[in-house]
Write a protein that holds these residues in place. Structure first.
Motif, PDB file in Angstrom:
ATOM      1  N   TYR A 109       0.831  -1.216   0.000  1.00  0.00           N
ATOM      2  CA  TYR A 109       0.000   0.000   0.000  1.00  0.00           C
ATOM      3  C   TYR A 109       0.858   1.255   0.000  1.00  0.00           C
ATOM      4  CZ  TYR A 109       0.596  -1.016   5.001  1.00  0.00           C
ATOM      5  OH  TYR A 109       1.112  -1.330   6.226  1.00  0.00           O
ATOM      6  N   LEU A 110       2.101   1.131   0.455  1.00  0.00           N
ATOM      7  CA  LEU A 110       3.006   2.290   0.346  1.00  0.00           C
ATOM      8  C   LEU A 110       3.235   2.637  -1.122  1.00  0.00           C
ATOM      9  CD1 LEU A 110       4.200   0.772   3.182  1.00  0.00           C
ATOM     10  CD2 LEU A 110       5.667   2.753   3.021  1.00  0.00           C
ATOM     11  N   THR A 111       3.365   1.589  -1.955  1.00  0.00           N
ATOM     12  CA  THR A 111       3.510   1.815  -3.406  1.00  0.00           C
ATOM     13  C   THR A 111       2.321   2.625  -3.905  1.00  0.00           C
ATOM     14  OG1 THR A 111       4.565  -0.368  -3.598  1.00  0.00           O
ATOM     15  CG2 THR A 111       3.797   0.655  -5.628  1.00  0.00           C
ATOM     16  N   GLY A 153       9.339   0.343  -3.330  1.00  0.00           N
ATOM     17  CA  GLY A 153       9.581   0.778  -1.959  1.00  0.00           C
ATOM     18  C   GLY A 153       9.504   2.294  -1.871  1.00  0.00           C
ATOM     19  N   VAL A 154       9.115   2.796  -0.700  1.00  0.00           N
ATOM     20  CA  VAL A 154       9.051   4.247  -0.521  1.00  0.00           C
ATOM     21  C   VAL A 154      10.276   4.706   0.270  1.00  0.00           C
ATOM     22  CG1 VAL A 154       7.781   6.111   0.600  1.00  0.00           C
ATOM     23  CG2 VAL A 154       6.571   4.422  -0.765  1.00  0.00           C
ATOM     24  N   ALA A 155      11.156   5.431  -0.430  1.00  0.00           N
ATOM     25  CA  ALA A 155      12.381   5.942   0.191  1.00  0.00           C
ATOM     26  C   ALA A 155      12.169   7.429   0.454  1.00  0.00           C
ATOM     27  CB  ALA A 155      13.567   5.697  -0.727  1.00  0.00           C
ATOM     28  N   MET A 156      11.489   7.720   1.543  1.00  0.00           N
ATOM     29  CA  MET A 156      11.098   9.096   1.851  1.00  0.00           C
ATOM     30  C   MET A 156      11.835   9.615   3.092  1.00  0.00           C
ATOM     31  SD  MET A 156       7.211  10.350   2.269  1.00  0.00           S
ATOM     32  CE  MET A 156       6.755  12.009   1.843  1.00  0.00           C
ATOM     33  N   THR A 157      11.798   8.835   4.181  1.00  0.00           N
ATOM     34  CA  THR A 157      12.375   9.308   5.452  1.00  0.00           C
ATOM     35  C   THR A 157      13.897   9.347   5.364  1.00  0.00           C
ATOM     36  OG1 THR A 157      10.524   8.312   6.625  1.00  0.00           O
ATOM     37  CG2 THR A 157      12.451   8.892   7.936  1.00  0.00           C
ATOM     38  N   ASP A 158      14.431  10.579   5.339  1.00  0.00           N
ATOM     39  CA  ASP A 158      15.888  10.718   5.292  1.00  0.00           C
ATOM     40  C   ASP A 158      16.491  10.418   6.655  1.00  0.00           C
ATOM     41  OD1 ASP A 158      16.637  12.136   2.544  1.00  0.00           O
ATOM     42  OD2 ASP A 158      14.743  12.985   3.219  1.00  0.00           O
ATOM     43  N   ALA A 159      17.815  10.260   6.675  1.00  0.00           N
ATOM     44  CA  ALA A 159      18.497  10.054   7.961  1.00  0.00           C
ATOM     45  C   ALA A 159      18.323  11.306   8.842  1.00  0.00           C
ATOM     46  CB  ALA A 159      19.964   9.748   7.716  1.00  0.00           C
ATOM     47  N   LYS A 160      18.269  12.465   8.240  1.00  0.00           N
ATOM     48  CA  LYS A 160      17.868  13.747   8.854  1.00  0.00           C
ATOM     49  C   LYS A 160      18.881  14.426   9.767  1.00  0.00           C
ATOM     50  CE  LYS A 160      13.071  12.467   9.383  1.00  0.00           C
ATOM     51  NZ  LYS A 160      12.017  12.429  10.380  1.00  0.00           N
ATOM     52  N   GLY A 161      19.815  13.704  10.345  1.00  0.00           N
ATOM     53  CA  GLY A 161      20.825  14.374  11.177  1.00  0.00           C
ATOM     54  C   GLY A 161      20.213  15.138  12.332  1.00  0.00           C
ATOM     55  N   ASP A 162      20.681  16.370  12.528  1.00  0.00           N
ATOM     56  CA  ASP A 162      20.202  17.220  13.629  1.00  0.00           C
ATOM     57  C   ASP A 162      18.804  17.730  13.268  1.00  0.00           C
ATOM     58  OD1 ASP A 162      19.612  19.330  15.354  1.00  0.00           O
ATOM     59  OD2 ASP A 162      21.703  20.002  15.461  1.00  0.00           O
ATOM     60  N   ARG A 163      17.811  17.277  14.033  1.00  0.00           N
ATOM     61  CA  ARG A 163      16.412  17.607  13.714  1.00  0.00           C
ATOM     62  C   ARG A 163      16.094  19.104  13.819  1.00  0.00           C
ATOM     63  NH1 ARG A 163      17.510  12.411  12.763  1.00  0.00           N
ATOM     64  NH2 ARG A 163      15.692  11.060  12.710  1.00  0.00           N
ATOM     65  N   SER A 164      16.929  19.863  14.507  1.00  0.00           N
ATOM     66  CA  SER A 164      16.631  21.297  14.636  1.00  0.00           C
ATOM     67  C   SER A 164      17.128  22.075  13.416  1.00  0.00           C
ATOM     68  CB  SER A 164      17.262  21.852  15.918  1.00  0.00           C
ATOM     69  OG  SER A 164      18.668  21.879  15.787  1.00  0.00           O
ATOM     70  N   ALA A 194      16.616   6.532   5.643  1.00  0.00           N
ATOM     71  CA  ALA A 194      16.897   5.761   6.861  1.00  0.00           C
ATOM     72  C   ALA A 194      15.987   4.567   7.080  1.00  0.00           C
ATOM     73  CB  ALA A 194      16.826   6.681   8.076  1.00  0.00           C
ATOM     74  N   ILE A 195      14.722   4.657   6.653  1.00  0.00           N
ATOM     75  CA  ILE A 195      13.769   3.578   6.965  1.00  0.00           C
ATOM     76  C   ILE A 195      12.950   3.276   5.717  1.00  0.00           C
ATOM     77  CG2 ILE A 195      11.990   2.772   8.564  1.00  0.00           C
ATOM     78  CD1 ILE A 195      12.680   5.002  10.500  1.00  0.00           C
ATOM     79  N   VAL A 196      13.233   2.148   5.094  1.00  0.00           N
ATOM     80  CA  VAL A 196      12.467   1.757   3.893  1.00  0.00           C
ATOM     81  C   VAL A 196      11.917   0.352   4.132  1.00  0.00           C
ATOM     82  CG1 VAL A 196      12.535   1.355   1.412  1.00  0.00           C
ATOM     83  CG2 VAL A 196      13.908   3.200   2.410  1.00  0.00           C
ATOM     84  N   THR A 197      10.608   0.266   4.297  1.00  0.00           N
ATOM     85  CA  THR A 197       9.974  -1.041   4.515  1.00  0.00           C
ATOM     86  C   THR A 197      10.132  -1.913   3.276  1.00  0.00           C
ATOM     87  OG1 THR A 197       8.378  -0.097   6.043  1.00  0.00           O
ATOM     88  CG2 THR A 197       7.771  -2.189   5.038  1.00  0.00           C
ATOM     89  N   GLY A 198      10.563  -3.131   3.514  1.00  0.00           N
ATOM     90  CA  GLY A 198      10.686  -4.103   2.416  1.00  0.00           C
ATOM     91  C   GLY A 198      11.857  -3.847   1.485  1.00  0.00           C
ATOM     92  N   LEU A 452       2.945   4.172  15.772  1.00  0.00           N
ATOM     93  CA  LEU A 452       3.169   5.519  16.318  1.00  0.00           C
ATOM     94  C   LEU A 452       3.845   6.435  15.298  1.00  0.00           C
ATOM     95  CD1 LEU A 452       2.798   7.078  19.014  1.00  0.00           C
ATOM     96  CD2 LEU A 452       5.185   6.563  19.508  1.00  0.00           C
ATOM     97  N   HIS A 453       4.916   5.942  14.666  1.00  0.00           N
ATOM     98  CA  HIS A 453       5.727   6.828  13.807  1.00  0.00           C
ATOM     99  C   HIS A 453       5.533   6.615  12.302  1.00  0.00           C
ATOM    100  CE1 HIS A 453       7.918   8.985  16.856  1.00  0.00           C
ATOM    101  NE2 HIS A 453       8.208   7.860  17.480  1.00  0.00           N
ATOM    102  N   GLY A 454       5.120   5.409  11.890  1.00  0.00           N
ATOM    103  CA  GLY A 454       4.962   5.161  10.452  1.00  0.00           C
ATOM    104  C   GLY A 454       3.960   6.148   9.862  1.00  0.00           C
ATOM    105  N   GLU A 514       7.150  23.111  17.571  1.00  0.00           N
ATOM    106  CA  GLU A 514       8.199  22.710  16.639  1.00  0.00           C
ATOM    107  C   GLU A 514       9.348  23.700  16.739  1.00  0.00           C
ATOM    108  OE1 GLU A 514       8.302  21.135  12.089  1.00  0.00           O
ATOM    109  OE2 GLU A 514       7.449  23.111  12.423  1.00  0.00           O
ATOM    110  N   ILE A 515      10.573  23.142  16.633  1.00  0.00           N
ATOM    111  CA  ILE A 515      11.738  24.013  16.672  1.00  0.00           C
ATOM    112  C   ILE A 515      11.865  24.677  15.315  1.00  0.00           C
ATOM    113  CG2 ILE A 515      14.247  24.046  16.931  1.00  0.00           C
ATOM    114  CD1 ILE A 515      13.887  21.407  18.543  1.00  0.00           C
ATOM    115  N   LYS A 516      11.991  25.972  15.278  1.00  0.00           N
ATOM    116  CA  LYS A 516      12.124  26.661  14.003  1.00  0.00           C
ATOM    117  C   LYS A 516      13.598  26.599  13.602  1.00  0.00           C
ATOM    118  CE  LYS A 516       9.863  30.630  11.879  1.00  0.00           C
ATOM    119  NZ  LYS A 516      10.640  30.621  10.686  1.00  0.00           N
TER     120      LYS A 516
END
Ligand SMILES: Cc1cc2nc3c(=O)[nH]c(=O)nc-3n(C[C@H](O)[C@H](O)[C@H](O)COP(=O)(O)OP(=O)(O)OC[C@H]3O[C@@H](n4cnc5c(N)ncnc54)[C@H](O)[C@@H]3O)c2cc1C
Length: 518
Positions: A109-111, A153-164, A194-198, A452-454, A514-516
């Motif tokens: 369903y992500l596809t 696969g959905v490659a969306m969530t980056d590793a992101k580093g420092d979230r601020s 960082a997170i790719v299901t399948g 929670l996070h997906g 949210e941190i600006k």
């Protein structure tokens, strides 16, 4: 093999076989994987995705699992279909529930969600551009994916580093996937998702931005399709479920791997690029995907609820208790039903009140879609509690499978750990392990965290709900009832209404808490 006009609907066996066409660079548990299709650590994931193929072949599921693609007339797997009407949204919701009550998580369903979002955003980008290339290019890609019945696969969530910090401010540029070079033959990608299901057992990855980008983040505004064995792509994966673990009554059979996908100078030809720097359109792409995906998450977790309801009832029965006659067990079961069906009802409402995108496709109504996902994200812990309450402690305390065939203990255990006399101990043990696996093992934790996070953390849903909900209309209603004059914006001395944060403009809004970062 079923045929559609010019294409095919694969079976699970054909899907598994099709993975052999690819030679991706994959690691699992520190070892390189020679053949994804033959790797036991991925078997539960390949089997779960396979269900999306096999169910499409079953005549009784035809209406749910197959659909007619409007732009080609072809019959395609529901998980590859672009929604046109309410029936499409309802069918997708029900199809995802059907798949996930069988598999827990079937990935595909992500596809669907990504294809729908890219369909919308390429159309919107072309409205702004002098040379409208993206949408026709994407349509061609979509039709090929449908014809070959691929899983993406959905490659969306980056590793992101420092979230601020925003992407361009990161000390490690590769913490976000970005365009490193633009060439006449395509774009060169670098960075990490960082997170790719399948991940390992997809045919291709759809790379998408994971947040709204600003002008300074232009290089990070990229959306494209990358074959799983593209040169420069490395996939570092976890096992899918708990393969080979006899105690894992569900997740030894079905589960999903998650993977880190590292792009090191991956060349993506232009015909596979659907966004390259159009940062102004990232908000539309990201929120459209989130909206479709949260709607799908509702169906997925309702399927998980079905499993807990069925297993909880079986466990009580094998304990010798009749839920009809034991009020507190019935209460726990009603809690489980109430939670599952209340977020599913939000999915139904989001389908019924679907919103037509200017491109002609239909989106789930975003407030209901986000509320449903928010409910399941937070109530998953109550679902586990209710299942634990009706089951008892055996779900984590039962001796392991090695004792099942131990001549020194097996007989004694079967005699003393039985429940209702007409239900064999082996059955009680199986359902106990099933619930333990789904709610109190690493798999149980996996389902909590994906809920929670997906599809975005709860803060993202709350932001969307507040941004989209017509609070001002409600305020005006009460003003009218209080006889203050709704249309009166100043002359009467009434204070001008403040716009909700996030509603004032398309990008750059500040969300409470949210941190600006710029
Ligand atoms: C099992 C599983 C499967 C998944 N599958 C996929 C997949 O197939 N494809 C994919 O692309 N993604 C996938 N995801 C990723 C999912 O979308 C992310 O987990 C989610 O978007 C949250 O991102 P994060 O994990 O990086 O957490 P973070 O972004 O680190 O968030 C952690 C917390 O910090 C808060 N936070 C973060 N940034 C800020 C900020 N700037 N200001 C204030 N608060 C902030 C968040 O609200 C949250 O509460 C999957 C996740 C899981 C758990």
């Amino acid at each position: 093999m079923l045929m559609n006009s010019g294409g095919r609907i694969m079976s699970a066996a054909e899907y598994k076989e099709s993975l052999r066409r690819y030679q991706p660079r994959v690691f699992v548990n520190g070892q390189v994987v020679a053949s994804v299709a033959d790797e036991p650590q991925f078997e539960p994931g390949i089997r779960a995705v396979g269900v999306t193929y096999d169910f499409a072949q079953r005549p009784e599921y035809g209406g749910l699992m197959l659909a007619e693609q409007a732009t080609s007339g072809a019959t395609v797997n529901r998980m590859l279909h672009i929604n046109r009407d309410t029936d499409d949204l309802l069918s997708k919701l029900e199809a995802v529930r059907l798949l996930c009550r069988e598999t827990g998580c079937a990935q595909r369903y992500l596809t669907h969600d990504a294809l729908n979002a890219i369909y919308q955003s390429t159309w919107a980008m072309d409205q702004d551009a002098s040379n409208a290339e993206y949408h026709p290019r994407f349509l061609e890609y979509l039709h090929r994916v449908q014809q070959e019945d691929l899983t993406l696969g959905v490659a969306m969530t980056d590793a992101k580093g420092d979230r601020s910090k925003r992407p361009h401010q990161q000390s490690e540029r590769n913490s976000y996937v970005h365009i490193k070079e633009r060439r006449s033959d395509g774009v060169v990608l670098s960075g990490t998702k960082a997170i790719v299901t399948g991940g390992p057992y997809m045919h291709e990855l759809l790379v998408m931005p994971c947040r709204t980008m600003t002008e300074a983040d232009e290089d990070f505004a990229v959306c494209c399709a990358v074959p799983i064995d593209a040169e420069g792509l490395t996939i570092v994966a976890r096992p899918a479920g708990r393969p080979g673990d006899e105690e894992a009554k569900f997740s030894a059979k079905y589960g999903q791997s998650t993977a880190v996908c590292h792009f090191a100078d991956v060349l993506v030809p232009w015909e596979r690029v659907f966004m390259a720097g159009e940062w102004q359109h990232t908000e539309h792409l990201v929120t459209s995907y989130a909206n479709h995906h949260r709607h799908s998450c509702i169906g997925a977790r309702a399927g998980f609820g079905d499993l807990l309801i069925g297993a909880g009832a079986l466990m009580s029965e094998s304990n010798g208790l009749d839920m009809d006659k034991v009020p507190h067990l019935r209460d726990a079961m009603v809690d489980l039903i109430k939670i599952t069906e209340s977020f599913f009802a939000c999915g139904v409402a989001a389908s019924v009140y679907g919103v037509t995108d200017p491109c002609g496709s239909l989106m789930p109504e975003p407030v209901f879609s986000n509320i449903g996902k928010l409910l399941l994200a937070t109530k998953i812990y109550d679902m586990h509690r209710a299942a634990h309450e009706v089951s008892g402690g055996l779900i984590v305390a039962l001796p392991g499978p090695d004792e099942d065939h131990n001549p020194e203990t097996a007989g004694d255990l079967a005699a003393v750990l039985g429940g209702r006399s007409d239900i064999p101990y082996a059955q009680r043990m199986e359902v106990s392990r099933f619930i333990g696996d789904l709610t109190a093992s690493s798999t149980g934790g996996w389902y909590s965290v994906i809920s929670l996070h997906g599809g975005g953390s709860p803060a993202a849903m709350k932001r969307e709900i507040f941004r989209r909900y017509p609070v001002e209309e409600r305020q005006a209603l009460v003003e009218r009832l209080l006889d203050r004059g709704v249309a009166d914006t100043g002359e009467s001395g009434a204070p001008p209404r403040q716009r909700q944060p996030g509603q004032c403009c398309d990008t750059g809004c500040t969300v409470p808490g949210e941190i600006k970062s710029d």
